[in-house]
Write an enzyme that holds these catalytic residues in place. Structure first.
Site, PDB file in Angstrom:
ATOM      1  N   TYR A 113      59.136  49.159  23.846  1.00  0.00           N
ATOM      2  CA  TYR A 113      59.936  48.368  23.753  1.00  0.00           C
ATOM      3  C   TYR A 113      60.070  47.552  25.614  1.00  0.00           C
ATOM      4  O   TYR A 113      60.635  47.105  25.790  1.00  0.00           O
ATOM      5  CB  TYR A 113      61.666  48.208  23.149  1.00  0.00           C
ATOM      6  CG  TYR A 113      62.612  47.251  23.125  1.00  0.00           C
ATOM      7  CD1 TYR A 113      62.759  46.806  22.129  1.00  0.00           C
ATOM      8  CD2 TYR A 113      63.223  46.899  24.033  1.00  0.00           C
ATOM      9  CE1 TYR A 113      62.752  45.541  22.487  1.00  0.00           C
ATOM     10  CE2 TYR A 113      64.586  46.105  24.077  1.00  0.00           C
ATOM     11  CZ  TYR A 113      63.839  44.637  23.226  1.00  0.00           C
ATOM     12  OH  TYR A 113      64.764  44.115  22.605  1.00  0.00           O
ATOM     13  N   PRO A 152      58.872  36.990  18.207  1.00  0.00           N
ATOM     14  CA  PRO A 152      59.725  37.602  18.943  1.00  0.00           C
ATOM     15  C   PRO A 152      60.215  38.747  18.030  1.00  0.00           C
ATOM     16  O   PRO A 152      60.924  39.249  19.546  1.00  0.00           O
ATOM     17  CB  PRO A 152      60.410  36.135  18.262  1.00  0.00           C
ATOM     18  CG  PRO A 152      60.786  36.126  18.036  1.00  0.00           C
ATOM     19  CD  PRO A 152      59.308  35.999  17.353  1.00  0.00           C
ATOM     20  N   TYR A 167      69.402  44.635  16.611  1.00  0.00           N
ATOM     21  CA  TYR A 167      68.044  44.059  15.428  1.00  0.00           C
ATOM     22  C   TYR A 167      68.792  44.492  14.228  1.00  0.00           C
ATOM     23  O   TYR A 167      69.049  46.110  13.501  1.00  0.00           O
ATOM     24  CB  TYR A 167      66.520  45.010  16.226  1.00  0.00           C
ATOM     25  CG  TYR A 167      66.484  44.541  17.368  1.00  0.00           C
ATOM     26  CD1 TYR A 167      65.612  43.788  16.340  1.00  0.00           C
ATOM     27  CD2 TYR A 167      66.555  44.574  18.355  1.00  0.00           C
ATOM     28  CE1 TYR A 167      64.574  43.007  18.136  1.00  0.00           C
ATOM     29  CE2 TYR A 167      66.231  44.880  19.967  1.00  0.00           C
ATOM     30  CZ  TYR A 167      65.186  43.517  19.845  1.00  0.00           C
ATOM     31  OH  TYR A 167      65.032  43.011  21.023  1.00  0.00           O
ATOM     32  N   LYS A 177      58.330  40.464  23.557  1.00  0.00           N
ATOM     33  CA  LYS A 177      56.716  41.205  24.109  1.00  0.00           C
ATOM     34  C   LYS A 177      56.592  39.740  24.931  1.00  0.00           C
ATOM     35  O   LYS A 177      55.692  39.762  26.000  1.00  0.00           O
ATOM     36  CB  LYS A 177      55.972  41.774  23.361  1.00  0.00           C
ATOM     37  CG  LYS A 177      56.391  42.812  22.977  1.00  0.00           C
ATOM     38  CD  LYS A 177      55.914  44.064  24.914  1.00  0.00           C
ATOM     39  CE  LYS A 177      56.439  45.009  24.495  1.00  0.00           C
ATOM     40  NZ  LYS A 177      57.957  45.370  25.050  1.00  0.00           N
ATOM     41  N   HIS A 195      69.743  46.843  30.858  1.00  0.00           N
ATOM     42  CA  HIS A 195      69.873  47.367  29.551  1.00  0.00           C
ATOM     43  C   HIS A 195      69.679  49.230  29.455  1.00  0.00           C
ATOM     44  O   HIS A 195      68.173  48.948  28.927  1.00  0.00           O
ATOM     45  CB  HIS A 195      69.983  47.121  28.207  1.00  0.00           C
ATOM     46  CG  HIS A 195      70.964  45.555  28.031  1.00  0.00           C
ATOM     47  ND1 HIS A 195      70.838  45.358  26.617  1.00  0.00           N
ATOM     48  CD2 HIS A 195      72.256  45.238  29.036  1.00  0.00           C
ATOM     49  CE1 HIS A 195      72.069  44.840  26.507  1.00  0.00           C
ATOM     50  NE2 HIS A 195      72.746  44.632  27.968  1.00  0.00           N
TER      51      HIS A 195
HETATM   52  P1  RFL Z   1      54.503  27.933  27.658  1.00  0.00           P
HETATM   53  O1  RFL Z   1      55.919  28.378  28.527  1.00  0.00           O
HETATM   54  O2  RFL Z   1      54.650  27.696  26.624  1.00  0.00           O
HETATM   55  O3  RFL Z   1      53.905  26.713  28.467  1.00  0.00           O
HETATM   56  C1  RFL Z   1      53.158  25.947  28.794  1.00  0.00           C
HETATM   57  C2  RFL Z   1      53.257  25.608  29.300  1.00  0.00           C
HETATM   58  O4  RFL Z   1      52.361  24.240  29.244  1.00  0.00           O
HETATM   59  C3  RFL Z   1      52.075  22.922  29.330  1.00  0.00           C
HETATM   60  N1  RFL Z   1      51.743  22.520  28.441  1.00  0.00           N
HETATM   61  C4  RFL Z   1      50.380  21.163  29.396  1.00  0.00           C
HETATM   62  N2  RFL Z   1      50.728  21.702  30.460  1.00  0.00           N
HETATM   63  C5  RFL Z   1      49.353  20.151  30.321  1.00  0.00           C
HETATM   64  N3  RFL Z   1      48.791  19.743  29.957  1.00  0.00           N
HETATM   65  C6  RFL Z   1      49.185  20.506  28.548  1.00  0.00           C
HETATM   66  N4  RFL Z   1      47.625  19.698  27.720  1.00  0.00           N
HETATM   67  C7  RFL Z   1      49.644  20.975  27.913  1.00  0.00           C
HETATM   68  N5  RFL Z   1      49.739  21.800  26.959  1.00  0.00           N
HETATM   69  C8  RFL Z   1      51.498  22.182  27.388  1.00  0.00           C
HETATM   70  C9  RFL Z   1      53.697  22.757  28.462  1.00  0.00           C
HETATM   71  O5  RFL Z   1      54.723  21.878  28.949  1.00  0.00           O
HETATM   72  C10 RFL Z   1      54.551  24.572  28.729  1.00  0.00           C
HETATM   73  O6  RFL Z   1      55.565  24.025  29.691  1.00  0.00           O
HETATM   74  O7  RFL Z   1      53.643  29.054  27.785  1.00  0.00           O
HETATM   75  P2  RFL Z   1      53.556  30.379  29.101  1.00  0.00           P
HETATM   76  O8  RFL Z   1      53.992  30.028  30.364  1.00  0.00           O
HETATM   77  O9  RFL Z   1      52.866  30.780  29.360  1.00  0.00           O
HETATM   78  O10 RFL Z   1      55.047  31.413  28.742  1.00  0.00           O
HETATM   79  C11 RFL Z   1      55.029  31.990  27.386  1.00  0.00           C
HETATM   80  C12 RFL Z   1      56.935  32.318  26.740  1.00  0.00           C
HETATM   81  O11 RFL Z   1      57.234  30.710  27.116  1.00  0.00           O
HETATM   82  C13 RFL Z   1      56.390  33.248  25.886  1.00  0.00           C
HETATM   83  O12 RFL Z   1      55.811  34.223  25.832  1.00  0.00           O
HETATM   84  C14 RFL Z   1      57.942  33.703  25.267  1.00  0.00           C
HETATM   85  O13 RFL Z   1      59.018  31.860  25.367  1.00  0.00           O
HETATM   86  C15 RFL Z   1      58.349  34.109  23.540  1.00  0.00           C
HETATM   87  N6  RFL Z   1      59.558  35.044  23.336  1.00  0.00           N
HETATM   88  C16 RFL Z   1      60.008  35.528  24.147  1.00  0.00           C
HETATM   89  N7  RFL Z   1      59.701  36.788  24.709  1.00  0.00           N
HETATM   90  C17 RFL Z   1      59.329  37.661  25.404  1.00  0.00           C
HETATM   91  O14 RFL Z   1      59.247  38.200  26.021  1.00  0.00           O
HETATM   92  N8  RFL Z   1      61.255  38.102  25.432  1.00  0.00           N
HETATM   93  C18 RFL Z   1      61.810  37.659  24.036  1.00  0.00           C
HETATM   94  O15 RFL Z   1      62.589  38.138  24.018  1.00  0.00           O
HETATM   95  C19 RFL Z   1      60.970  36.482  23.589  1.00  0.00           C
HETATM   96  N9  RFL Z   1      61.733  35.938  22.704  1.00  0.00           N
HETATM   97  C20 RFL Z   1      60.316  34.030  22.469  1.00  0.00           C
HETATM   98  C21 RFL Z   1      62.157  34.338  22.567  1.00  0.00           C
HETATM   99  C22 RFL Z   1      59.798  32.609  21.791  1.00  0.00           C
HETATM  100  C23 RFL Z   1      60.929  31.831  21.045  1.00  0.00           C
HETATM  101  N10 RFL Z   1      60.354  30.700  21.085  1.00  0.00           N
HETATM  102  C24 RFL Z   1      60.834  29.779  20.286  1.00  0.00           C
HETATM  103  C25 RFL Z   1      58.676  30.567  20.408  1.00  0.00           C
HETATM  104  C26 RFL Z   1      62.604  33.682  21.959  1.00  0.00           C
HETATM  105  C27 RFL Z   1      61.640  32.296  20.870  1.00  0.00           C
HETATM  106  C28 RFL Z   1      62.334  32.090  19.757  1.00  0.00           C
HETATM  107  C1  PHB Z   2      66.887  36.103  22.767  1.00  0.00           C
HETATM  108  O1  PHB Z   2      67.692  37.316  23.577  1.00  0.00           O
HETATM  109  O2  PHB Z   2      66.379  35.329  23.109  1.00  0.00           O
HETATM  110  C2  PHB Z   2      65.758  37.885  22.153  1.00  0.00           C
HETATM  111  C3  PHB Z   2      66.156  39.009  22.729  1.00  0.00           C
HETATM  112  C4  PHB Z   2      65.496  40.327  22.167  1.00  0.00           C
HETATM  113  C5  PHB Z   2      64.067  39.138  21.515  1.00  0.00           C
HETATM  114  C6  PHB Z   2      63.795  38.821  20.684  1.00  0.00           C
HETATM  115  C7  PHB Z   2      64.690  37.149  21.472  1.00  0.00           C
HETATM  116  O3  PHB Z   2      63.589  40.434  20.399  1.00  0.00           O
END
Ligand code: RFL
Ligand code: PHB
Length: 388
Positions: A383, A292, A200, A296, A72
């Site tokens: 971004y 989110p 957004y 980041k 994008h």
């Molecule tokens: P995770 O993905 O939470 O993985 C951690 C893993 O550790 C396990 N765990 C354990 N394992 C062993 N012993 C324990 N005691 C444990 N406790 C936990 C868990 O089961 C899990 O598998 O962390 P990690 O790897 O640091 O990754 C981080 C990302 O997942 C997170 O920052 C992103 O998903 C955030 N996020 C977004 N980030 C972006 O860069 N771009 C986006 O567009 C974006 N959109 C989002 C998001 C997060 C969202 N939610 C639901 C929080 C959108 C949403 C809705």
């Molecule tokens: C997503 O596609 O889930 C998404 C994209 C951009 C954001 C947050 C989530 O800022």
């Protein structure tokens, strides 16, 4: 020693770190609490900074992303019917990639399987020990049976609710937090995206985000009160609310359909310092959470891994300068992403109970963004991702 690096958590941080270490000849074991299906069923991030794209390629997991991801060159920021196009390519020379976290994780599991890395699922009662001794140890159970691994270093990649951060004595940790008074309700639906780029949308009814995973799969969000549950949001209500929050021109093109996933995520900014405690290093959501809005979270996890993997490889060869610098280096970038995510969140959401001054500040910020190329470049630069 049983292995060189024990990695707690098999999410994107843990898997990518392990993959990069293994490629440099460093032995790892990953301990993951959930099943693989559980990890792969979480719908989360969708946007990769270009630095993250390059890191995944370097880790040898870029092929499917390059074939199926959608680059994008910009995004749309809207305020009611006012539309600002942020042209990343023209403003910064860089772009982002639409490729879901689920797919990144799937590619990493496949690559780790091909490497023969030990990934233990279903671990419980994880305890991280001996962090100030000549070697560290990690104790855990599987099916109630105790296990113990010794290693040179431990990487805490276990997300916000993990045990690694809490292993650092409370008196030696400093935590910074901002909890926002709303969440995002997200749905996944097999329908065509409402626009070629993400939207957004600020609106008098609250924030909405139109994102996508492919040409036929969308990820849409609306801001909701923290007291709401998914049961409060049948599909019809979601579509009606989403439609009235996006600009009318986009609403006229909206295609609706059944949701195939629906969840609510609270919004939070959080940082825990330091990222190092003896032989333990915190990575990704274990150390920091962003709302989110700036996309980041996953990208910060990747930049932490960038700093840490090189530092650990050097340390295992006897040069500890990199691990000594890890916490400060990673935190410098983390705080800038914290600022950006907080600013995007503040600019785009109505805060319940906000006063009329706050509402005017949001309008003025959006009006400035619409009028000023400098403001647009600032947003674009953050971004697409600040340099490592
Ligand atoms: P995770 O993905 O939470 O993985 C951690 C893993 O550790 C396990 N765990 C354990 N394992 C062993 N012993 C324990 N005691 C444990 N406790 C936990 C868990 O089961 C899990 O598998 O962390 P990690 O790897 O640091 O990754 C981080 C990302 O997942 C997170 O920052 C992103 O998903 C955030 N996020 C977004 N980030 C972006 O860069 N771009 C986006 O567009 C974006 N959109 C989002 C998001 C997060 C969202 N939610 C639901 C929080 C959108 C949403 C809705
Ligand atoms: C997503 O596609 O889930 C998404 C994209 C951009 C954001 C947050 C989530 O800022």
């Amino acid at each position: 020693m049983d292995t060189q690096v024990v990695i707690i958590g098999g999410g994107p941080s843990g898997l990518l770190l392990s993959q990069l270490l293994n490629r440099a000849g460093v032995a790892t074991v990953i301990l993951e609490r959930g099943t693989r299906d559980h990890v792969l069923s979480r719908i989360r991030a969708g946007i990769l900074e270009w630095g993250s794209v390059e890191m995944l390629r370097e880790a040898g997991v870029g092929a499917r992303m390059d074939a199926e991801g959608i680059p994008h060159d910009g995004t749309l920021i809207t305020d009611a019917d006012m539309v600002v196009h942020i042209d990343f390519k023209a403003l910064t020379g860089r772009r982002v990639m639409v490729y879901g976290q689920t797919e990144v994780t799937r590619d990493l599991y496949a690559a780790q399987d091909a490497m023969g890395t030990t990934i233990v699922h279903g671990v419980g009662d994880v305890r991280i020990l001996d962090l100030d001794g000549p070697q560290a140890a990690v104790e855990y159970t599987v099916d109630g049976k105790p296990h113990r691994l010794t290693c040179a270093y431990v990487a805490g990649c276990d997300g916000f609710h993990g045990v690694s951060r809490k292993t650092i004595p409370e008196a030696r940790r400093q935590e910074f937090e901002r909890v926002y008074p709303f969440g995002w309700l997200g749905i996944l639906s097999r329908t065509p995206p409402v626009a070629d780029e993400l939207i957004y949308a600020n609106s008098p009814h609250g924030f909405a985000l139109a994102s996508m995973r492919s040409e036929s799969l969308v990820r849409y969000y609306v801001q909701v009160p923290l007291t709401d549950t998914v049961d409060d949001w049948p599909d019809d209500r979601f579509w009606a609310e989403f439609r009235r929050r996006i600009p009318s021109e986009a609403a006229a093109r909206l295609v609706t359909g059944p949701s195939i996933e629906k969840s609510i995520a609270p919004l939070r900014s959080f940082v825990s310092e330091p990222l190092r405690w003896g032989r333990l290093f915190l990575v990704g959501d274990a150390a920091h959470i962003v709302p989110p809005t700036g996309a980041k979270g996953l990208n910060l996890a990747v930049s932490d891994v960038f700093y840490l993997h090189g530092a650990l490889i050097d340390a295992l060869r006897g040069n500890t300068a990199g691990i000594d610098a890890y916490s400060a280096r990673a935190l410098a970038r983390i705080w800038k992403a914290m600022r950006f995510s907080w600013q995007m969140t503040t600019m785009l959401h109505r805060f319940e109970g906000e006063d009329s001054f706050a509402a005017q500040m949001r309008r003025a910020t959006l009006a400035h963004l619409a009028a000023s190329e400098a403001a647009q470049r600032d947003l674009a630069e953050n971004y697409v991702g600040l340099p490592y």
